[in-house]
Design an enzyme around this catalytic site. Structure first.
Site, short mmCIF file in Angstrom:
data_model
loop_
_atom_site.label_atom_id
_atom_site.label_comp_id
_atom_site.label_asym_id
_atom_site.label_seq_id
_atom_site.Cartn_x
_atom_site.Cartn_y
_atom_site.Cartn_z
N TYR A 76 -1.63 4.46 -7.10
CA TYR A 76 -2.91 5.15 -6.38
C TYR A 76 -3.52 5.91 -7.44
CZ TYR A 76 -1.52 3.93 -1.65
OH TYR A 76 -1.50 3.20 -0.44
N LYS B 193 11.27 -2.90 -7.93
CA LYS B 193 11.03 -4.28 -8.60
C LYS B 193 11.40 -4.37 -9.94
CE LYS B 193 9.34 -8.46 -7.86
NZ LYS B 193 10.03 -9.53 -6.85
N ASP C 115 11.13 -6.88 -2.16
CA ASP C 115 10.82 -8.27 -1.63
C ASP C 115 11.81 -8.46 -0.57
OD1 ASP C 115 12.22 -8.66 -3.84
OD2 ASP C 115 11.25 -10.63 -4.30
N ASP D 27 3.92 2.55 0.89
CA ASP D 27 2.86 2.40 1.79
C ASP D 27 3.08 1.05 2.96
OD1 ASP D 27 0.36 2.82 3.27
OD2 ASP D 27 -0.27 1.07 1.59
N ASP E 70 4.40 0.71 7.11
CA ASP E 70 3.72 -0.42 8.18
C ASP E 70 4.36 -1.27 8.80
OD1 ASP E 70 1.28 1.21 7.57
OD2 ASP E 70 0.09 -0.66 7.90
#
Ligand code: IPM
Ligand code: MG
Length: 360
Positions: free
Chosen positions: A141, A191, A223, A247, A251
């Site tokens: 970001y 990751k 993942d 983020d 969701d």
């Protein structure tokens, strides 16, 4: 006690849900004899319309000078032009960075009466109680360079995933501290098989794990984590992860709770590691967006924002009992069957808040 709260209702359904959270806070203030002084400012698309900027220096200064900030949502199709020089979301990022709120706490609890509101199988949802700690002021970001240019006859775009060691350390430490009053379990999501920043993240998390042997630590690739969140959510407790992963995962996690409209968040900067003064101002916002499709209809679910105001009482004002009163009132209201449209019901935003206020 006396507190100054800056309200940033923002765009879309933001003003509708913030208005209801303010009513709840007003009831709390009269019942428990606190004084909450609200000041309202523009941020997001509304600020672009008024001042030509998604957030002004004055608004930022006013936020820093208050005890806490309660935000609705920002953004909408009106400000979506990819060529625009400012966007509502930029204001939000400037605010997070300006307040130095590096940790975004997103609790995901499944109310037993809402199990059917989720598309997941009911048996998977029993007893789910997750706390995602999302790093909020670093990573993709904010990393530089961030650019668009012509190179060798082709257009090229760059974002940078950058982390300093101290940025990782402070958020992972905070997650460990929060885990101590829960099930003493932290899942650090990265990751590390691909990203250098993730390998450093994992190394630092491992070190903090060694220093906190009372907390169980496991590492999970993002993942895998996205899969585990829906195949075995009850196995997760505290999750700590970098900005973009957090983020996306939150969701996804909101699906567990039946509706995104249910989920609150608290963004904190305080961790006792020599942060600047403004790091003490917490930022509280629901995790949902501005929902332009239902804005102005008075049907948005105010619970995410009302629960965010409870987190504000808990973390910024240390009013644990009052925070619990709000949370219990929401719990009770849902138990009684009150539902807004997102939960398959017919109550308006105002009516839902009225039901919650009755239970305070
Ligand atoms: C969130 C939102 C924001 C984010 C947007 C509105 C910039 O999706 O708070 O999760 O990506 O952080
Ligand atoms: Mg998001």
């Amino acid at each position: 006690m006396n507190f100054k709260i800056t309200l940033l209702p923002g765009d879309g359904i933001g003003p509708e849900v913030v208005g209801e959270a303010v009513r709840v806070l007003e009831i709390i203030s009269s019942k428990y004899e606190h004084s909450f002084n609200f000041q309202e400012r523009l941020m997001g698309g509304c600020s672009i319309d008024q001042f030509g900027q998604s957030v002004t220096d004055e608004t930022l200064a006013d936020c820093k000078a208050s005890d806490a900030v309660l935000l609705g949502a920002v953004g909408g199709p009106k400000w979506d032009d990819p060529k625009a020089k400012d966007r509502p979301e930029r204001g939000l990022l400037a605010l997070r960075k300006g307040l130095a709120v590096f940790a975004n706490l997103r609790p995901v609890k499944v109310h037993p009466a809402l199990i059917d509101a989720s598309p997941l199988k009911p048996e998977k949802l029993k007893d789910v109680d997750i706390l995602v700690v999302r790093e909020l002021t670093g990573g993709l970001y904010f990393g530089q360079p961030k650019l668009r240019e012509m190179k060798d006859g082709h257009e090229r775009a760059v974002d940078t995933l950058e982390y300093f060691d101290y940025e990782i350390k402070r958020v992972v430490e905070l997650a460990f501290n929060l885990a101590k009053s829960r099930k003493k379990k932290v899942t650090s999501v990265d990751k590390a098989n691909i990203l250098e920043s993730s390998r450093m993240w994992r190394q630092i998390a491992t070190q903090i794990g060694t220093e906190n042997p009372d907390v169980e630590l496991d590492h999970m690739l993002v993942d895998t984590a996205s899969m585990r969140l829906i195949t075995a959510p009850v196995s997760m407790d505290v999750i700590v992860t970098e900005n973009m992963f957090g983020d996306i995962l939150t969701d996804e996690a909101s699906v567990l709770a039946g509706s995104m409209g249910m989920l609150p968040s608290a963004s904190l900067g305080e961790s006792g590691v020599g942060l600047p003064h403004e790091a003490r101002v917490g930022l509280y916002e629901p995790i949902h967006g501005s929902a332009p499709d239902i804005a102005g209809k008075g049907i948005a679910n105010p619970i995410g924002t009302i629960l965010s105001s409870a987190l504000m009482l808990r973390y910024s004002f240390k009013l644990e009992a009052e925070a619990a009163v709000i949370e219990n009132a929401v719990y009770q209201t849902i138990t009684e069957g009150a539902r807004t449209a997102d939960l398959g019901g017919k109550l308006s935003t105002r009516q839902m808040a009225d039901e919650i206020i009755k239970n305070i």
